[in-house]
Write a protein that holds these residues in place. Sequence first.
Motif, PDB file in Angstrom:
ATOM      1  N   SER A  57      54.255  41.568  42.922  1.00  0.00           N
ATOM      2  CA  SER A  57      53.346  40.599  43.542  1.00  0.00           C
ATOM      3  C   SER A  57      52.438  41.221  44.585  1.00  0.00           C
ATOM      4  O   SER A  57      51.400  40.647  44.912  1.00  0.00           O
ATOM      5  CB  SER A  57      54.159  39.464  44.186  1.00  0.00           C
ATOM      6  N   ARG A  58      52.813  42.369  45.124  1.00  0.00           N
ATOM      7  CA  ARG A  58      52.028  42.970  46.208  1.00  0.00           C
ATOM      8  C   ARG A  58      51.407  44.279  45.727  1.00  0.00           C
ATOM      9  O   ARG A  58      51.943  45.358  45.950  1.00  0.00           O
ATOM     10  CB  ARG A  58      52.914  43.189  47.432  1.00  0.00           C
ATOM     11  N   VAL A  59      50.286  44.138  45.053  1.00  0.00           N
ATOM     12  CA  VAL A  59      49.550  45.292  44.537  1.00  0.00           C
ATOM     13  C   VAL A  59      48.089  45.075  44.912  1.00  0.00           C
ATOM     14  O   VAL A  59      47.304  44.521  44.133  1.00  0.00           O
ATOM     15  CB  VAL A  59      49.717  45.438  43.011  1.00  0.00           C
ATOM     16  N   PRO A  60      47.683  45.481  46.108  1.00  0.00           N
ATOM     17  CA  PRO A  60      46.339  45.161  46.609  1.00  0.00           C
ATOM     18  C   PRO A  60      45.217  45.611  45.689  1.00  0.00           C
ATOM     19  O   PRO A  60      44.175  44.950  45.615  1.00  0.00           O
ATOM     20  CB  PRO A  60      46.283  45.890  47.957  1.00  0.00           C
ATOM     21  N   GLU A  61      45.409  46.726  44.980  1.00  0.00           N
ATOM     22  CA  GLU A  61      44.330  47.201  44.126  1.00  0.00           C
ATOM     23  C   GLU A  61      44.049  46.247  42.967  1.00  0.00           C
ATOM     24  O   GLU A  61      42.942  46.217  42.434  1.00  0.00           O
ATOM     25  CB  GLU A  61      44.628  48.604  43.600  1.00  0.00           C
ATOM     26  N   ARG A  62      45.033  45.452  42.575  1.00  0.00           N
ATOM     27  CA  ARG A  62      44.793  44.471  41.507  1.00  0.00           C
ATOM     28  C   ARG A  62      44.007  43.275  42.031  1.00  0.00           C
ATOM     29  O   ARG A  62      43.182  42.706  41.309  1.00  0.00           O
ATOM     30  CB  ARG A  62      46.127  44.041  40.890  1.00  0.00           C
ATOM     31  N   ASP A  63      44.260  42.885  43.264  1.00  0.00           N
ATOM     32  CA  ASP A  63      43.440  41.844  43.875  1.00  0.00           C
ATOM     33  C   ASP A  63      42.008  42.337  44.047  1.00  0.00           C
ATOM     34  O   ASP A  63      41.051  41.637  43.713  1.00  0.00           O
ATOM     35  CB  ASP A  63      44.018  41.447  45.235  1.00  0.00           C
ATOM     36  N   ALA A  64      41.870  43.562  44.565  1.00  0.00           N
ATOM     37  CA  ALA A  64      40.543  44.120  44.801  1.00  0.00           C
ATOM     38  C   ALA A  64      39.777  44.331  43.504  1.00  0.00           C
ATOM     39  O   ALA A  64      38.535  44.277  43.499  1.00  0.00           O
ATOM     40  CB  ALA A  64      40.660  45.445  45.549  1.00  0.00           C
ATOM     41  N   PHE A  65      40.497  44.551  42.401  1.00  0.00           N
ATOM     42  CA  PHE A  65      39.816  44.729  41.120  1.00  0.00           C
ATOM     43  C   PHE A  65      38.965  43.515  40.776  1.00  0.00           C
ATOM     44  O   PHE A  65      37.872  43.645  40.212  1.00  0.00           O
ATOM     45  CB  PHE A  65      40.829  44.977  39.996  1.00  0.00           C
ATOM     46  N   ILE A  66      39.448  42.317  41.102  1.00  0.00           N
ATOM     47  CA  ILE A  66      38.691  41.106  40.785  1.00  0.00           C
ATOM     48  C   ILE A  66      37.348  41.118  41.497  1.00  0.00           C
ATOM     49  O   ILE A  66      36.310  40.790  40.916  1.00  0.00           O
ATOM     50  CB  ILE A  66      39.521  39.858  41.137  1.00  0.00           C
ATOM     51  N   GLY A  67      37.339  41.524  42.765  1.00  0.00           N
ATOM     52  CA  GLY A  67      36.082  41.629  43.488  1.00  0.00           C
ATOM     53  C   GLY A  67      35.175  42.687  42.902  1.00  0.00           C
ATOM     54  O   GLY A  67      33.960  42.491  42.776  1.00  0.00           O
ATOM     55  N   PHE A  68      35.758  43.823  42.520  1.00  0.00           N
ATOM     56  CA  PHE A  68      34.980  44.899  41.914  1.00  0.00           C
ATOM     57  C   PHE A  68      34.335  44.431  40.611  1.00  0.00           C
ATOM     58  O   PHE A  68      33.130  44.618  40.387  1.00  0.00           O
ATOM     59  CB  PHE A  68      35.878  46.104  41.643  1.00  0.00           C
ATOM     60  N   ALA A  69      35.133  43.810  39.739  1.00  0.00           N
ATOM     61  CA  ALA A  69      34.615  43.369  38.444  1.00  0.00           C
ATOM     62  C   ALA A  69      33.528  42.319  38.613  1.00  0.00           C
ATOM     63  O   ALA A  69      32.495  42.349  37.931  1.00  0.00           O
ATOM     64  CB  ALA A  69      35.762  42.820  37.588  1.00  0.00           C
ATOM     65  N   ALA A  70      33.739  41.379  39.534  1.00  0.00           N
ATOM     66  CA  ALA A  70      32.735  40.340  39.771  1.00  0.00           C
ATOM     67  C   ALA A  70      31.443  40.945  40.280  1.00  0.00           C
ATOM     68  O   ALA A  70      30.342  40.568  39.837  1.00  0.00           O
ATOM     69  CB  ALA A  70      33.278  39.319  40.772  1.00  0.00           C
ATOM     70  N   ALA A  71      31.546  41.897  41.208  1.00  0.00           N
ATOM     71  CA  ALA A  71      30.341  42.516  41.765  1.00  0.00           C
ATOM     72  C   ALA A  71      29.577  43.280  40.697  1.00  0.00           C
ATOM     73  O   ALA A  71      28.338  43.208  40.633  1.00  0.00           O
ATOM     74  CB  ALA A  71      30.721  43.447  42.919  1.00  0.00           C
ATOM     75  N   GLN A  72      30.278  44.009  39.840  1.00  0.00           N
ATOM     76  CA  GLN A  72      29.615  44.749  38.771  1.00  0.00           C
ATOM     77  C   GLN A  72      28.887  43.806  37.822  1.00  0.00           C
ATOM     78  O   GLN A  72      27.736  44.052  37.426  1.00  0.00           O
ATOM     79  CB  GLN A  72      30.639  45.581  37.993  1.00  0.00           C
ATOM     80  N   ALA A  73      29.555  42.698  37.457  1.00  0.00           N
ATOM     81  CA  ALA A  73      28.953  41.743  36.526  1.00  0.00           C
ATOM     82  C   ALA A  73      27.736  41.061  37.144  1.00  0.00           C
ATOM     83  O   ALA A  73      26.675  40.936  36.512  1.00  0.00           O
ATOM     84  CB  ALA A  73      29.996  40.710  36.101  1.00  0.00           C
ATOM     85  N   VAL A  74      27.868  40.613  38.382  1.00  0.00           N
ATOM     86  CA  VAL A  74      26.773  39.893  39.025  1.00  0.00           C
ATOM     87  C   VAL A  74      25.599  40.830  39.306  1.00  0.00           C
ATOM     88  O   VAL A  74      24.426  40.452  39.118  1.00  0.00           O
ATOM     89  CB  VAL A  74      27.263  39.211  40.314  1.00  0.00           C
ATOM     90  N   GLU A  75      25.888  42.039  39.739  1.00  0.00           N
ATOM     91  CA  GLU A  75      24.802  42.997  39.973  1.00  0.00           C
ATOM     92  C   GLU A  75      24.015  43.254  38.692  1.00  0.00           C
ATOM     93  O   GLU A  75      22.786  43.401  38.712  1.00  0.00           O
ATOM     94  CB  GLU A  75      25.371  44.300  40.533  1.00  0.00           C
TER      95      GLU A  75
END
Length: 303
Positions: free
Chosen positions: A275-293
């Motif tokens: 449950s505590r894997v910060p890089e998996r949470d951060a991946f969502i932000g990364f993927a969203a930013a790449q798609a929106v950009e």
Amino acid sequence: MPTASEVIAKINDRAEEAGVRMRLHAAEIDGTRRIGVDEHTPVVTASVFKVPIALELARQAAEGGLDLGERITVPPGHPTPSPYGLATFRHEITMSWYDLAILMIGISDNVATDLILARVGKEMTEKSLRRLGFENTTVPQDCGEVLGSIGEDLGISYEDDERLLAELPMERIAALRALRPEHTCATTAEEITRLLTLIWRDEAAAPTACADVRRWMELQVWPHRLRSGFPDDGIRVSGKTGTLPSVRNEVGVVEYPDGGRYAVGIFTNAVDGRSRVPERDAFIGFAAAQAVEWLRLPEAGSE
């Protein structure tokens, strides 16, 4: 300029590094540009299903079926578990349906959710989704039922130490009914972004109802997933997370100072139940930013 395929490849590479499989869809709210990965595949919503519940609450209020200002007294000891909000209160509290919706979306309060869904009704929520044209977005269970099925399938209480789930073999976790779209609350990445588009365009219900849902989603407190990809203070991110064993999701709308508005839905399944894997949470932000950009590039288009 990168093609959609190149952007998707970059996102998939990061997903592999983070140990997740992803479904994604991002779309212009005021245009026709789209980008997606398995966006029509049914996925488990986890708490993302609170968005259509919020819409149904707001719709019924706008149509005179209920009063968002009506006061409800909630005693302690509600059977639905939740790590936040009403389940942690020691004393009874009185608040309005509007306030309960803020808790449901803002901090993903499960007790508030189940109280609201009991009030608006699963059947009415489903009817509204079908009327809007959504065939794969469904809310057959409340939070208590979803979490209860996990306890039944594993023979433990879902309130037990999360480390117990992390130590379970992935075969047992993957077999949980709560992680199988055909047995629980579900959607697709494309449908949820289409629902958000309708809400942001005042087309999902009356404008006052859509405005309420937008406000509730704007008040979500979690900055570690979708919002992490858009650190500029001038960019508004309104969202709703969803979390279950091995599942991390978030859907939302990203609004830029220049007026650009983009609906995003990202659903992930991990290779283990930690449950505590910060890089998996951060991946969502990364993927969203790449798609929106990519959507914001002048020459971007459907592919």
